[in-house]
Design a protein around this motif. Structure first.
Motif, short mmCIF file in Angstrom:
data_model
loop_
_atom_site.label_atom_id
_atom_site.label_comp_id
_atom_site.label_asym_id
_atom_site.label_seq_id
_atom_site.Cartn_x
_atom_site.Cartn_y
_atom_site.Cartn_z
N VAL A 115 22.45 -23.19 26.05
CA VAL A 115 22.75 -22.81 27.42
C VAL A 115 24.05 -23.50 27.83
CG1 VAL A 115 21.98 -22.79 29.82
CG2 VAL A 115 20.31 -22.51 27.96
N TRP A 116 25.04 -22.71 28.15
CA TRP A 116 26.33 -23.24 28.56
C TRP A 116 26.59 -22.84 30.02
CZ3 TRP A 116 30.12 -21.63 24.03
CH2 TRP A 116 29.70 -22.25 22.84
N GLY A 117 27.47 -23.58 30.67
CA GLY A 117 27.99 -23.18 31.97
C GLY A 117 29.24 -22.33 31.78
N ALA A 118 29.42 -21.31 32.62
CA ALA A 118 30.57 -20.42 32.43
C ALA A 118 31.00 -19.83 33.76
CB ALA A 118 30.24 -19.30 31.45
N GLU A 119 32.29 -19.54 33.85
CA GLU A 119 32.85 -18.79 34.96
C GLU A 119 33.96 -17.91 34.40
OE1 GLU A 119 34.69 -19.37 39.47
OE2 GLU A 119 34.74 -21.05 38.05
N PHE A 120 33.95 -16.63 34.79
CA PHE A 120 34.97 -15.68 34.35
C PHE A 120 35.92 -15.43 35.53
CE2 PHE A 120 31.09 -14.98 31.98
CZ PHE A 120 31.54 -15.07 30.68
N LEU A 121 37.22 -15.45 35.24
CA LEU A 121 38.21 -15.51 36.31
C LEU A 121 39.35 -14.51 36.10
CD1 LEU A 121 38.46 -19.39 36.51
CD2 LEU A 121 37.64 -17.92 38.34
N ARG A 122 39.89 -14.06 37.22
CA ARG A 122 41.14 -13.31 37.23
C ARG A 122 42.02 -13.87 38.33
NH1 ARG A 122 41.90 -6.74 38.30
NH2 ARG A 122 44.21 -6.72 38.18
#
Length: 770
Positions: A192-199
């Motif tokens: 389980v990882w932390g993630a954020e996808f960004l533009r």
């Protein structure tokens, strides 16, 4: 003090470990990342079947400069992994593709333009995150974000693949992130990882668009990442990179004041770098016979009317890689102090709740700061030295961490040993407490103080603060401590700090330029937010601080207030006022006393900073200051007008022109004292994502009114340096450089700018990966 700090750590640990639950703001939803066989072809076209089966996300929240408003453009994200790499693709829609701000740049230089990317917290503990970004042309940037220090560093470089392509509806970016580039816990089956996808979407405003909302009432940014799960078959493999390097160069130098005969020097060296993932959690970096010369020149600085040593950023890859593992409240590890090592080795990593960093390196000479409370200087001993830094941190929970740090420097007649303990406690989502206590032991050579006498060391009036602080025959010990409290909420913030560096404290592997000084600071500010006008944020802020030496004598007292506004066209403006009461130079340089031994001056200054990027072509900023300042050369109050700024031009997609300028005009006793000008200009033609040609020109000119100085000075002085560099990079480890440089000087004893140093150099490195 040690007992008090230990008691504080025990109390905070007890509070943290008995907490009923983790931070309420943690996002508990999970996105499952599918395992799919086969690597997608990275070409900016999503025609592989894996993308149809990948997990999908949409970027719908504008988190900056607005607060979780709806995104004006659609962005789709596709994610899958194949056991060795994480594949991510972005389909970034744009109503006007001709407005996309994309340029060919060297890696890590794409910020400010259109780009997409991801943050990954591979331990999911809100301590550190890897960031990978790509612009529409496939140019990469990678960053380490450290929640413990609140800093981001683009000095970290990983080997990964990317591609981008602009099309009629926007652009598409594909990236493949080898899992070997990141540390993670391989022992867990489902990870389980932390993630954020960004533009990032720069138009009238610079929009930060995310898949998750951001809570401005939570000062912990990494605590708010979305959880992604999967990676059951993820392994790092051997994760070994062997990188031989070849350096060839020829240089010449001369004494431009005496014979002017050139002295020639040839440099042909073969070196070896090794990067090895010992385990998925720990990495070894080693270097033998490295060439640590600067490939890119430092940004020019002027030290006129400044009594403290200048700080220069570290740029050498061996030291910048995983440098965050050595960070603490005090800057105890500043590797620019290690000038020319024959070898170096570094181990960094994390396992469970433990983070460890160790590095060792030798040096052909020994360079360090001699700090004081009114000034500092650089000392150099012509003796080889051994240098070691050790950093360990234990995370009791997501709220509370304790660390220790040690640095050791030793040569034949000198040593400096530093040992410290530090703690960080996240009291609430808004409140953070940091504390650090450090002790040092130092031994100076008997002769060192003579380097800091103005003329004759037997005459007390020829002493300096640095001479007094280095005139030691025996080893001596010192202490330093600091406590920092921060409250950061959506609408207001508050800080309270206390710093104390004892007169005998030294941190010679770090950058600690002030000792014999205790400072207390109280400050804060308030925000107003707006989403329906030309401005989106107004902030008022200020602080008050006071500093004394170890004898309780007042060194400085300062009050500062600022008001700023952020608005359209990526604009920002701030105006501030400062009043500072502080001691001037010592009247009797043979003693370190302040009271009765220095004049006290009151400085009043107005300051202004402006910044804007109105379109894809132009970016500029400028800082201006006007008011009183001490004339340190003559120990009196003068009047200064100071302006510095940056201008950046994107000329087409390939050419970048950047310039830094400084103008410092100083008057005293109603007469001109000096005028100093500095220009650092950089012209880069980026052929494609891998190669560029760059010209750097740095020029300074100082003009002094000799009649207004007590001591003799040059009426004029000039410095001119230039460097022409060609670079080809396959990846951060496989690269080729070739360049030529020249440095010239001029002062009253010369009739014109005269070249003193010239060089031509070449460097090649190739990475074998396994």
């Amino acid at each position: 003090m040690i007992r008090s700090l230990f008691g504080l750590c025990v109390l905070l640990a007890a509070i943290s470990t008995t907490a009923a639950q983790e931070q309420q703001s943690q996002n508990t939803s999970q996105l499952t990342i599918p395992f799919l066989e086969g690597a997608a072809t990275l070409d900016g076209v999503l025609d592989e079947p894996q993308w149809q089966q990948a997990a999908k996300q949409s970027l719908v929240y504008v988190t900056e400069p607005f607060e979780n408003t709806a995104s004006p453009v659609a962005t789709e994200v596709f994610i899958y992994e194949d056991g060795t790499s994480l594949f991510i693709a972005f389909r970034a829609h744009d109503p006007d593709p001709s407005a996309i701000r994309a340029f060919y740049r060297d890696r890590d230089l794409i910020f400010g333009g259109d780009m997409v990317g991801v943050k990954l917290d591979t331990f999911n503990d809100s301590r550190l995150a890897y960031q990978f970004f790509v612009n529409p042309f496939g140019v990469q940037a990678d960053v380490i974000e450290n929640e413990m220090t609140g800093q981001e560093s683009d000095a970290w470089n990983a080997i990964w693949e990317s591609a981008g392509q602009v099309n009629d509806s926007g652009y598409i970016v594909e990236m493949a992130l080898p899992l070997r580039t990141m540390n993670f816990d391989e022992g867990q089956r489902t990870k389980v990882w932390g993630a954020e996808f960004l533009r990032f979407y720069p138009r009238e405003d610079y929009l930060r668009i995310s898949n998750i909302p951001r809570d401005r009432n939570n000062s912990c940014l990494l605590c708010q990442l979305e959880e992604i799960s999967g990676f059951e078959n993820a392994t790092q493999g051997n994760n070994l990179a062997i990188v031989p390097t070849i350096v060839a160069g020829k240089s010449r130098s001369r004494d431009i004041y005496e014979t002017r005969d050139w002295t020639y020097d040839d440099n042909q060296e073969v070196g070896l770098d090794v990067n090895w993932g010992i385990t998925p959690e720990f990495t070894l970096q080693a270097t033998l016979n490295p060439d640590f010369s600067q490939v890119e020149a430092d940004v020019a600085q002027l030290s006129i009317n400044n009594t403290f040593a200048l700080f220069f950023d570290e740029q050498r890859p061996f030291f910048t890689e995983n440098a965050d593992y050595f960070s603490s409240n005090l800057n105890l590890v500043y590797t620019r102090n290690i000038g020319s090592p024959d070898y170096g080795a570094k181990v960094t990593g994390r396992v469970d709740d433990h983070s460890i960093g160790v590095f060792v390196a030798d040096d052909v000479a020994t360079t360090f700061l001699v700090p004081g409370n009114l000034g500092s200087s650089v000392a150099e001993i012509q003796e080889s030295s051994n240098n070691t830094a050790i950093r360990y941190r234990y995370d009791f929970s997501s709220d509370f961490s304790v660390g220790v740090v040690s640095t050791l420097r030793k040569s034949d007649s000198y040593h400096n040993y530093v040992n410290g303990i530090d703690a960080r406690y996240l009291i609430t989502d808004n409140d953070t407490l940091r504390a650090q206590f450090v002790v040092s032991e130092t031994q100076y050579p008997d002769f060192l103080f003579r380097d800091f006498c103005s003329e004759d060391c037997s005459v007390p009036q020829d002493f300096s603060e640095e001479a007094l602080r280095t005139q030691r025959t025996d080893a001596f010990t010192g202490q330093a401590f600091r406590i920092n409290y921060r409250h950061e909420a959506r609408d207001w913030f508050f800080r309270a700090d206390h710093y104390s560096n004892g007169e005998d404290f030294r941190a010679d592997l770090g950058f600690v330029s002030r000792v014999d000084r205790s400072t207390s600071v109280i400050g804060g500010g308030y925000y107003w937010w707006n989403e329906n006008s030309w401005w989106n944020r107004i902030r008022i802020s200020g602080d008050w601080d006071i500093a004394h030496n170890d004898d309780g004598e007042l060194l400085e007292k300062e009050l500062e207030a600022n008001v700023s506004i952020r608005g359209d066209y990526q604009s920002f403006a701030e105006i501030g006022y400062l009043r500072r009461d502080r001691a001037g130079l010592r009247l009797d340089p043979s003693t370190l006393a302040i009271d009765g031994n220095s004049d006290r001056f009151t400085e009043r200054q107005w300051r202004m900073f402006v910044e804007t990027q109105p379109n894809e072509i132009l970016y500029l900023n400028s800082f201006m200051s006007y008011g009183d300042q001490i004339d340190f050369a003559n120990n009196r109050l003068g009047e200064r007008f100071f302006i510095e700024g940056e201008v950046e031009l994107n000329v087409g997609q390939h050419l970048f022109v950047g310039g830094y300028f400084l103008h410092n005009e100083f008057d005293a006793d109603n007469q001109p004292l000096f005028t100093a000008n500095l220009l650092d200009a950089r012209f880069t033609y980026q052929v494609d994502a891998r190669q560029f040609l760059r010209l750097i020109v740095s020029y300074s000119y100082i003009e002094r009114n000799q009649d207004n100085y007590i001591d003799a000075v040059d009426a004029e002085s000039q410095d001119l340096g230039w460097q022409l560099l060609y670079s080809y990079k396959v990846n951060p480890l496989t690269k080729f450089f070739i360049g030529v440089s020249d440095t010239s000087f001029n002062d009253d004893s010369l009739t014109r700018l005269t070249s003193a140093e010239q060089s031509v150099f070449m460097k090649f490195s190739y990475a074998w990966l396994e």
